[in-house]
Design an enzyme around this catalytic site. Structure first.
Site, PDB file in Angstrom:
ATOM      1  CG  HIS A  99     -11.347 -19.564  14.201  1.00 25.43           C
ATOM      2  ND1 HIS A  99     -12.000 -20.573  13.587  1.00 25.43           N
ATOM      3  CD2 HIS A  99     -12.394 -18.484  14.382  1.00 25.43           C
ATOM      4  CE1 HIS A  99     -13.061 -20.165  13.327  1.00 25.43           C
ATOM      5  NE2 HIS A  99     -13.507 -18.921  13.726  1.00 25.43           N
ATOM      6  CG  ASP A 148      -2.111   0.996   1.224  1.00 25.24           C
ATOM      7  OD1 ASP A 148      -1.855   1.694   0.269  1.00 25.24           O
ATOM      8  OD2 ASP A 148      -2.554   1.207   2.028  1.00 25.24           O
ATOM      9  CB  CYS A 193      -8.659 -23.535  11.629  1.00 24.65           C
ATOM     10  SG  CYS A 193      -9.024 -23.022  13.381  1.00 24.65           S
ATOM     11  CB  CYS A 217     -14.079 -23.839  11.717  1.00 19.48           C
ATOM     12  SG  CYS A 217     -12.302 -23.124  11.425  1.00 19.48           S
ATOM     13  CG  ASP A 250      -6.334  -4.200   2.259  1.00 22.54           C
ATOM     14  OD1 ASP A 250      -6.969  -3.471   1.436  1.00 22.54           O
ATOM     15  OD2 ASP A 250      -6.065  -3.784   3.318  1.00 22.54           O
ATOM     16  CB  CYS A 289     -11.944 -25.267  14.896  1.00 23.69           C
ATOM     17  SG  CYS A 289     -12.573 -23.563  15.244  1.00 23.69           S
TER      18      CYS A 289
HETATM   19 ZN   LIG Z   1     -11.544 -22.442  13.442  1.00 27.09          ZN
END
Ligand SMILES: [Zn+2]
Length: 374
Positions: free
Chosen positions: A337, A93, A308, A306, A268, A311
């Site tokens: 997460h 940026d 991830c 989820c 973004d 999780c």
């Molecule tokens: Zn998660």
């Protein structure tokens, strides 16, 4: 004009499309989300984790890096990729937003922008040419031209001036950029808030200059949502189909899915990472404020749907405990997460566009997000 973008699929019921942005450090499949790494790091995560979460690029801030550690330090390492050891695409940026929003005593003249460093008050004068030089020295894959950004609300007369100056600076940025042969891309930023005549002028001015991509700046800062969406819809009709479009700083999934519906390719925002550190976690069934007492003995993961690392391994009760004890791992696990949540949505969005079923996914996502905290 070289081709650095190709549309790979179109959704027939909306303006959503998938595409590929080609950069010296690999392709970016769009629609894409760029995690914010202003200082050359996504806060709380290792690059390895950011990559494994599916990030295709990160966003660094030219203004922050120019101040500290300074361009020489980065150049001595062979550029920003080597300095921070991130192998994938990097977008910088220009820092315009930070200059206008962080620093005191900003004075804009046709020549450039004068301001005091937000760190120690040192007087700095940057011309659009300097901002191109800074980003060429960093060696990012995508550089942004310096624009003139005004807060919302601003009078139409002032916005008109800002559009004029932004176009003038865009021309000078491009001229400077062309002086050195580069594999880097230069993208232009349009202004004009939600006044269509101004935004149209801004887009037309920048199209005449020809950039590798076009950003819509000065949006998502408080203007009425309906007017913002109308602006995106009209911009879709004016922007070339064979160039990527970037909506700067827009972070709510509710807005992102609407913007993609209107042909936006790149986003973004600090939202997923900043919220993670503040203990606000996104889920497919609404937001979770992890410090709430009701999670103290909650054995469920943040989001049962989820996949991830956080999780798959940890309960809300444990995450609440880490947050309450101000453990560093709280920021790490929460960021893993939240970023996974965002990047996974973008993955699903790209899939649905390829299958020509974007509207269906959009409806599903919006319905889920309306649900209350689980
Ligand atoms: Zn998660």
């Amino acid at each position: 004009m070289r081709k650095t973008f190709a549309v790979t699929a179109r959704d027939t019921s909306s303006a959503a499309r998938t595409g590929k942005i080609r950069t010296p450090h690999g392709d970016i499949e769009t629609p894409a989300f760029a995690p914010v790494a202003s200082q050359g790091t996504v806060k709380a995560l290792l690059h390895e984790q950011v990559e494994n979460l599916g990030a295709q690029l990160i966003l660094v801030n030219a203004y922050h890096l120019y101040l500290r550690p300074g361009l020489e330090t980065i150049a001595e390492s062979g550029g920003i990729h080597d300095f921070i050891s991130w192998p994938k695409p990097i977008l910088s940026d220009s820092g315009g937003f930070q200059i206008y929003s962080l620093t005191p005593l900003v004075k804009v003249t046709p020549e450039g922008v004068k301001f005091s460093s937000h760190l120690d008050g040192t007087k700095i004068f940057l011309r659009p040419e300097d901002v191109v030089d800074i980003q060429q020295s960093l060696g990012t894959d995508i550089a942004m031209a310096l624009d003139y950004f005004l807060p919302f609300p601003s009078t139409k007369a002032r916005l008109k001036e800002a559009v004029k100056l932004t176009s003038l600076w865009a021309r000078r940025s491009k001229d400077r950029f062309l002086e050195k042969p580069a594999r880097q891309q230069l993208w232009g930023i349009t202004q004009g808030s939600v006044f269509w005549d101004l935004r149209q002028q801004s887009i037309e001015d920048l199209l005449a200059i020809e950039f590798d991509g076009y950003a819509l700046g000065g949006l998502g800062i408080g203007e009425p949502k309906a007017e913002l969406m109308e602006t995106l819809e009209k911009a879709d009709g004016l922007l070339p189909r064979d160039r990527p479009r970037y909506l700067m700083g827009m972070g709510y999934v509710e807005d992102i899915v609407e913007a993609i519906d209107r042909g936006i390719d790149l986003f973004d925002c600090v939202l997923p990472t900043r919220n993670a550190r503040n203990g606000t976690l996104f889920s497919s069934r609404g937001k979770i404020v992890i410090k709430n007492q009701k999670y103290a003995r909650d054995k469920r993961p943040i989001d049962a749907e989820c996949g991830c690392y956080t999780c798959r391994h940890f309960s809300r009760a444990y995450l609440r405990h880490l947050y309450e004890r101000e453990e560093i791992s709280s920021a790490v696990l929460n960021t893993i997460h939240n970023l996974f949540f965002y990047l996974d949505i973008f993955h699903k969005i790209r899939q649905s566009i390829a299958l020509d079923s974007y509207r269906e996914l959009k409806r599903q996502l919006l319905n889920q997000l309306k649900e209350s905290e689980p």
